[in-house]
Design a protein around this motif. Structure first.
Motif, PDB file in Angstrom:
ATOM      1  N   THR A 148      37.289  47.761  32.275  1.00 47.99           N
ATOM      2  CA  THR A 148      36.698  46.860  33.260  1.00 47.99           C
ATOM      3  C   THR A 148      35.411  46.245  32.721  1.00 47.99           C
ATOM      4  N   GLU A 151      36.259  43.608  30.200  1.00 45.86           N
ATOM      5  CA  GLU A 151      36.718  42.406  30.904  1.00 45.86           C
ATOM      6  C   GLU A 151      35.538  41.619  31.463  1.00 45.86           C
ATOM      7  N   ARG A 152      34.562  42.337  32.018  1.00 43.27           N
ATOM      8  CA  ARG A 152      33.376  41.664  32.540  1.00 43.27           C
ATOM      9  C   ARG A 152      32.628  40.945  31.417  1.00 43.27           C
TER      10      ARG A 152
END
Length: 249
Positions: A148, A151-152
């Motif tokens: 995550t 992805e950020r």
């Protein structure tokens, strides 16, 4: 702008730095290094540190201190890709290059930049004090889900190299060396300013309280009503920072 921009060669590429020009005859209090946050909004890596040269100039005009800021790797026009260790290395390079070796330095960090400032201060007694603005007390949100976080970082643009990082879990483990409350305790009597937005949607106010409670020296905790996470844009926050620096002279 009155101070020069400078391209500083770093281990992972070039960093853009900016140093304010101290007005002739001004009372020189010392050296301040500003550190920007890890961007959150999509495509915001280019803009995350855009206004920091203007902030450096303002702090110099109002306090007489020389102020340095840098765009860390992956942000702005600085090359490279974000990693926790990489940003620590960049901050270390900036302080060692832009501040005289025997001179005290004050670190000011917004958000994740405050986490880095605390860690650098915990290892370097030449750091005379730290200001943390919108800074978390823990990094659980970042460390809990490496994919995550990758992805950020891809979305914001602080990671742009295809295939980086090779192993997200190993890359994310670099965050494990950062413990803001423990680093605040390691200031060992040096001043700490903690400023937080009462309406911060990302970091609850009790994390600011935890940072302040962990410190062992003179500590100021200021919670700004109606303020969110991006404190750089709040004039009340900048006024608090200016006042804190002036009292350190």
């Amino acid at each position: 702008m009155t101070g020069p921009f400078r391209l500083l060669p770093g281990p992972a590429g070039d960093l853009w730095t900016y140093a304010s020009a101290t007005p002739p005859g001004s009372p020189h209090g010392g050296h301040v290094v500003l550190c920007h946050d890890l961007p959150r909004a999509k495509g915001s890596a280019h803009d995350v540190a855009l206004t920091y040269p203007a902030l450096a100039d303002r702090l110099t005009r109002e306090t007489g201190w020389r102020v340095v800021t840098a765009t860390l790797r992956g942000a702005g026009d600085s090359t490279g890709d974000f990693s926790a260790q990489g940003w620590l290395d960049d901050l270390h390079l900036v302080t060692e290059t832009e501040v005289p070796a025997d001179a005290p330095r004050w670190l000011v960090g917004f958000g994740f930049g405050g986490v880095l400032a605390l860690h650098v201060a915990s290892l370097d007694e030449r750091v005379a004090g730290v200001a943390c603005l919108g800074t978390p007390a823990t990094l659980d949100v970042l460390t809990g889900a490496p994919d995550t976080l990758v992805e950020r970082c891809l979305g914001t643009g602080v990671i742009s190299t295809p295939g980086f990082p090779t192993t997200p879990e190993t890359w994310a483990k670099e965050l494990s060396i950062l413990h803001p409350t423990e680093d605040a305790a390691l200031l060992k009597g040096r001043p700490l300013l903690v400023v937080h937005g009462a309406d911060d949607p990302d970091i609850p106010t009790d994390e600011a309280q935890a940072l302040a409670a962990a410190a062992t020296g003179p500590t100021e905790l200021r919670v700004v009503l109606g303020a969110g996470h991006w404190l750089r844009a709040d004039p009340r926050v900048i006024a608090i920072l200016v006042g804190w620096l002036e009292r350190r002279r």
